[in-house]
Design a protein around this motif. Sequence first.
Motif, mmCIF file in Angstrom:
data_model
loop_
_atom_site.group_PDB
_atom_site.id
_atom_site.type_symbol
_atom_site.label_atom_id
_atom_site.label_comp_id
_atom_site.label_asym_id
_atom_site.label_seq_id
_atom_site.Cartn_x
_atom_site.Cartn_y
_atom_site.Cartn_z
ATOM 1 N N PHE A 87 -64.667 25.001 -45.455
ATOM 2 C CA PHE A 87 -64.399 23.596 -45.717
ATOM 3 C C PHE A 87 -64.630 22.794 -44.430
ATOM 4 O O PHE A 87 -64.305 23.252 -43.331
ATOM 5 N N THR A 88 -65.190 21.600 -44.592
ATOM 6 C CA THR A 88 -65.318 20.672 -43.467
ATOM 7 C C THR A 88 -64.622 19.373 -43.865
ATOM 8 O O THR A 88 -64.423 19.100 -45.053
ATOM 9 N N ALA A 89 -64.244 18.586 -42.856
ATOM 10 C CA ALA A 89 -63.569 17.316 -43.134
ATOM 11 C C ALA A 89 -64.581 16.304 -43.659
ATOM 12 O O ALA A 89 -65.639 16.123 -43.061
ATOM 13 N N MET A 90 -64.271 15.663 -44.794
ATOM 14 C CA MET A 90 -65.201 14.669 -45.333
ATOM 15 C C MET A 90 -65.312 13.482 -44.381
ATOM 16 O O MET A 90 -66.381 12.918 -44.219
ATOM 17 N N HIS A 91 -64.210 13.102 -43.740
ATOM 18 C CA HIS A 91 -64.260 12.021 -42.755
ATOM 19 C C HIS A 91 -64.140 12.613 -41.347
ATOM 20 O O HIS A 91 -65.103 12.702 -40.629
ATOM 21 N N HIS A 92 -62.938 13.012 -40.951
ATOM 22 C CA HIS A 92 -62.740 13.723 -39.683
ATOM 23 C C HIS A 92 -61.412 14.474 -39.763
ATOM 24 O O HIS A 92 -60.621 14.255 -40.691
ATOM 25 N N PRO A 93 -61.153 15.372 -38.815
ATOM 26 C CA PRO A 93 -59.980 16.260 -38.936
ATOM 27 C C PRO A 93 -58.632 15.562 -38.796
ATOM 28 O O PRO A 93 -57.594 16.212 -38.904
ATOM 29 N N PHE A 94 -58.621 14.235 -38.534
ATOM 30 C CA PHE A 94 -57.364 13.543 -38.272
ATOM 31 C C PHE A 94 -56.959 12.652 -39.448
ATOM 32 O O PHE A 94 -56.069 11.817 -39.329
ATOM 33 N N GLY A 102 -73.756 -1.743 -52.648
ATOM 34 C CA GLY A 102 -74.269 -0.374 -52.593
ATOM 35 C C GLY A 102 -74.444 0.173 -51.195
ATOM 36 O O GLY A 102 -75.033 1.238 -51.004
ATOM 37 N N ASN A 103 -73.919 -0.520 -50.193
ATOM 38 C CA ASN A 103 -73.976 -0.049 -48.804
ATOM 39 C C ASN A 103 -72.557 0.090 -48.269
ATOM 40 O O ASN A 103 -71.745 -0.833 -48.394
ATOM 41 N N GLU A 104 -72.278 1.239 -47.662
ATOM 42 C CA GLU A 104 -70.989 1.396 -46.989
ATOM 43 C C GLU A 104 -71.066 0.599 -45.694
ATOM 44 O O GLU A 104 -71.883 0.897 -44.820
ATOM 45 N N ILE A 105 -70.240 -0.448 -45.584
ATOM 46 C CA ILE A 105 -70.273 -1.254 -44.351
ATOM 47 C C ILE A 105 -69.123 -0.902 -43.423
ATOM 48 O O ILE A 105 -69.115 -1.292 -42.261
ATOM 49 N N GLY A 106 -68.138 -0.148 -43.940
ATOM 50 C CA GLY A 106 -67.030 0.247 -43.093
ATOM 51 C C GLY A 106 -66.232 1.355 -43.744
ATOM 52 O O GLY A 106 -66.288 1.541 -44.965
ATOM 53 N N GLY A 107 -65.525 2.087 -42.929
ATOM 54 C CA GLY A 107 -64.706 3.170 -43.462
ATOM 55 C C GLY A 107 -63.544 3.459 -42.539
ATOM 56 O O GLY A 107 -63.608 3.195 -41.333
ATOM 57 N N GLY A 108 -62.470 3.992 -43.118
ATOM 58 C CA GLY A 108 -61.327 4.318 -42.285
ATOM 59 C C GLY A 108 -60.336 5.170 -43.046
ATOM 60 O O GLY A 108 -60.591 5.605 -44.170
ATOM 61 N N SER A 109 -59.192 5.381 -42.426
ATOM 62 C CA SER A 109 -58.170 6.223 -43.053
ATOM 63 C C SER A 109 -56.840 6.040 -42.340
ATOM 64 O O SER A 109 -56.777 5.534 -41.219
ATOM 65 N N VAL A 110 -55.798 6.477 -43.041
ATOM 66 C CA VAL A 110 -54.504 6.683 -42.385
ATOM 67 C C VAL A 110 -54.629 8.000 -41.626
ATOM 68 O O VAL A 110 -55.240 8.960 -42.108
ATOM 69 N N ARG A 111 -54.088 8.048 -40.408
ATOM 70 C CA ARG A 111 -54.244 9.237 -39.566
ATOM 71 C C ARG A 111 -53.036 10.173 -39.693
ATOM 72 O O ARG A 111 -51.923 9.730 -40.002
ATOM 73 N N ILE A 112 -53.282 11.424 -39.420
ATOM 74 C CA ILE A 112 -52.181 12.399 -39.352
ATOM 75 C C ILE A 112 -51.380 12.124 -38.075
ATOM 76 O O ILE A 112 -51.955 12.001 -36.990
#
Length: 602
Positions: A452-459, A488-498
């Motif tokens: 498995f790999t992180a779809m966004h990042h490991p945090f 239809g274009n991803e202009i930004g992305g983010g997440s809540v962090r661990i």
Amino acid sequence: MAESMKGLKRTHRCAELSAANVGEKVTIMGWVQKNRNKGGLVFVDVRDRSGIIQVVFEEGKSEAALIEKAAKLRAEYVVAIVGTVAKRSGAVNDHLATGEIEVLPEELRILSESETPPFHIEENSKTKEEVRLKYRYLDLRRPDLQRNLMMRSKVATLTRQFLAEEGFLEIETPVLIKSTPEGARDYLVPSRIQQGQFYALPQSPQLFKQLLMCSGYDRYFQIAKCFRDEDLRADRQPEFTQIDMELSFVDVDDVIEVNERLLAKLFKEVLGVEVSLPIQRMTWQEAMDRFGSDKPDIRFGMELTNVTDVVKDCEFVVFKNAIENGGTVRGINAKGQGGMARKKIDKLVDFAKDYGAKGLAYIAIHEDGTVKSSFAKFMTEDEMKALIEAMGGENGDLLLFAADKNKVVWDTLGALRLELARQMELLDKNEYKFLWVTEFPLLEWSEEQNRFTAMHHPFTMPMEEDLQYIDSDPGRVRAKAYDIVLNGNEIGGGSVRIFDQEIQSKMFEVLGFTEEQAQEQFGFLLTAFKYGVPPHAGLAYGLDRLVMLMAKQDSIRDVIAFPKVKDASDLMTEAPGHVDEKQLEELGIAVVAKEEKKDDAE
């Protein structure tokens, strides 16, 4: 010979003049766009970044020596002109902002002469991009490119103002950092002092902005240069710019709310476009099921329909095999395309194969109700009727189907949907449709790495209710991740962090890291997390991609001052290039030529 500016001071840019300035003495400076010599009457269009103004040298109104000097002007000469603003003596030019006025000169200075440029400086140039990029300093004089870069500057300025007013602090993070193998390939920088060791250029300021939250800065932003050594396409560059932010003591809704207001401000002030808030939200699963894409273009319909249950008992082997192997059968309805020529349908089949499909099945419903299908002989009349009904098929429609593993079906029909929209001219660049895509899978399986790999990042923080599956069914776990999508274009992305050490350790474990590996790569972050870390979350926009869409361009190269081409080279400076052997020696680096593989026959 060039003349001096001494004693002159520019009073206005060219297109800052209007009928309100009639009768005023002004000094303008710029480039000669064109020169029309009518014998005793010379019209010179002078251009700067604001636009064009017409200057008229006329017998009886200008000295003969001045007219003679003006007649010698050529395109791209740099000039200074002192004169009086007057109403146009000829017809008004409605295509120019300054079309109802002209300047009657009393002084002309040639500040710089120009050779004949390799292409004409004009809007929407038809000159090959390779030539324009080789002479990018000339290409950047074109009014359309100048408007794009001025728009980019305005977007950056407004973003800074907005975020500062919202309590964000602008803090710079390092450009020479430690290489982390997770994610895209790093650009590496050798260390002269510590030979054999390397810095990496940042793919994003991710770890540093999280550390800033640990340090109590509460709200951070940066317009940051980032670098990724990856294959390029129209919306990718090896170096790009992010609007990067991180916030403490927040959850998903808080990040989305402040960013919706930022987008509304940018589109209102830059384009005069009202963004309706709140912006629509859609889970990743819904986006994939309906559009075959995690960045769906919702300016048009043509949604995917899952017909697996409808065809599960049919004798068409392509459908049967896909279902038996755990896949699905899905289709799209291209309304009004039932009369599409067979050759065009065959091209769509070839197009689908580029996305992993073995082919496409189709049903063409002609206007008279007759049905032509690539698989009709394997279906009963009732099965065919039920399938058409499930697809909402009507006279004149073209129904297209893919059958395979979910990922292949989604990729194929998602891309096919966009291709058909282009062919059917359904994409309106004047329409701006925003969408938040939420609840992404936390992990994705990599066949290449067999893990498995992180779809966004490991945090990225898992959704709390899914933590129970982290050991038993990791692929089921959803992330507190969100992307903002525009047309239809991803202009930004983010997440809540661990921010919980136990969850972070578990995440590394699921990703196949040993404790030693996690410590070696991210030790400084993990150590920082021992000293009290607030809940935090963030988001980053691709500034280049955002401005590209706002400026209605097809390539980010048209909104970047000095872009690279597909092989990551700069045609103007000829970078990358060879460096001196002495420099390499200082770095302890030797460049070794790859040996050519010998032909077996030799």
